[in-house]
Design a protein around this motif. Structure first.
Motif, short mmCIF file in Angstrom:
data_model
loop_
_atom_site.label_atom_id
_atom_site.label_comp_id
_atom_site.label_asym_id
_atom_site.label_seq_id
_atom_site.Cartn_x
_atom_site.Cartn_y
_atom_site.Cartn_z
N ALA A 184 -5.75 5.38 -5.53
CA ALA A 184 -6.49 6.60 -5.23
C ALA A 184 -5.64 7.83 -5.54
CB ALA A 184 -6.92 6.62 -3.77
N LEU A 185 -4.37 7.79 -5.21
CA LEU A 185 -3.49 8.94 -5.47
C LEU A 185 -3.30 9.17 -6.97
CD1 LEU A 185 -0.86 8.35 -2.65
CD2 LEU A 185 -2.71 10.04 -2.70
N ASP A 186 -3.27 8.08 -7.75
CA ASP A 186 -3.17 8.21 -9.20
C ASP A 186 -4.46 8.79 -9.78
OD1 ASP A 186 -3.85 6.65 -11.97
OD2 ASP A 186 -1.72 7.21 -11.88
N GLY A 193 -3.47 -0.49 -3.31
CA GLY A 193 -4.55 0.37 -2.81
C GLY A 193 -5.92 0.08 -3.38
N GLY A 209 2.75 0.99 -2.97
CA GLY A 209 3.07 1.77 -1.78
C GLY A 209 3.12 0.88 -0.55
N LYS A 236 -8.92 2.02 -2.04
CA LYS A 236 -8.59 2.40 -0.66
C LYS A 236 -8.09 3.84 -0.61
CE LYS A 236 -7.42 -2.35 0.48
NZ LYS A 236 -6.37 -3.28 0.84
N GLU A 237 -8.63 4.57 0.33
CA GLU A 237 -8.27 5.97 0.50
C GLU A 237 -6.76 6.12 0.72
OE1 GLU A 237 -9.43 9.46 3.64
OE2 GLU A 237 -10.98 8.01 3.12
N ASN A 238 -6.16 7.06 0.02
CA ASN A 238 -4.73 7.37 0.10
C ASN A 238 -3.82 6.25 -0.38
OD1 ASN A 238 -5.18 9.99 1.16
ND2 ASN A 238 -5.47 9.12 3.19
N GLY A 239 -4.36 5.22 -1.03
CA GLY A 239 -3.53 4.17 -1.61
C GLY A 239 -2.99 4.61 -2.97
#
Length: 147
Positions: free
Chosen positions: A54-56, A24, A19, A48-51
């Motif tokens: 994290a999203l996965d 992330g 990303g 890392k938050e929202n990386g």
């Protein structure tokens, strides 16, 4: 016994898409910066938050990364592992060994950016108490005069 380490979990393949902030997560370890005693592996230090990681949701702090895009991360210096991650491209395939519940050598909450202040304060207080007690003992013992 099947020869695997106690508490070891099966390897997991995770596909991440890089990303704007990269993948992330931060890594620790390598032959020159061992994260665990007698283990030169590469580990996830911080998600890392929202990386992308994290999203996965599957990659966790403390997981051991066995390979990236088919390149094994065995016996590499930390800097070489970092370069593999930097040059991995947009679509990244990770082979990961999830964190064992029995692993106790590393920090309970690994951080890539230094020690948590809350984990250092008790050590400072203990050191200060030892200095004060030592000073008091020296004054007490030093003030006694033989008869």
């Amino acid at each position: 016994m099947n020869g695997s380490a106690p508490g070891a979990r099966a390897a997991l393949d995770i596909q991440l898409k890089r990303g704007p902030a990269g993948l992330g997560f931060n890594i620790v370890g390598g032959v020159d910066q061992q994260y665990l005693i007698n283990d030169t592996g590469i580990y996830v230090a911080k998600i890392k938050e929202n990386g992308a990681a994290a999203l996965d949701g599957r990659l966790q702090e403390g997981d051991k990364i066995l390979a990236i895009n088919g390149h094994k991360l065995e016996n590499l210096p930390h800097s070489a592992a970092v370069e593999l991650f930097r040059n991995a491209g947009e679509d990244v395939q990770l082979r990961v060994q999830p964190k064992s519940q029995l692993t106790a050598n590393g920090p309970a909450n690994p951080r890539g950016d230094g020690d948590s202040p809350s984990s250092v304060l008790p050590l400072i207080a203990l050191g200060l108490a030892a200095v004060i007690l030592g000073f008091m003992y020296k004054r007490l013992v030093g003030s006694r005069r033989p008869f």
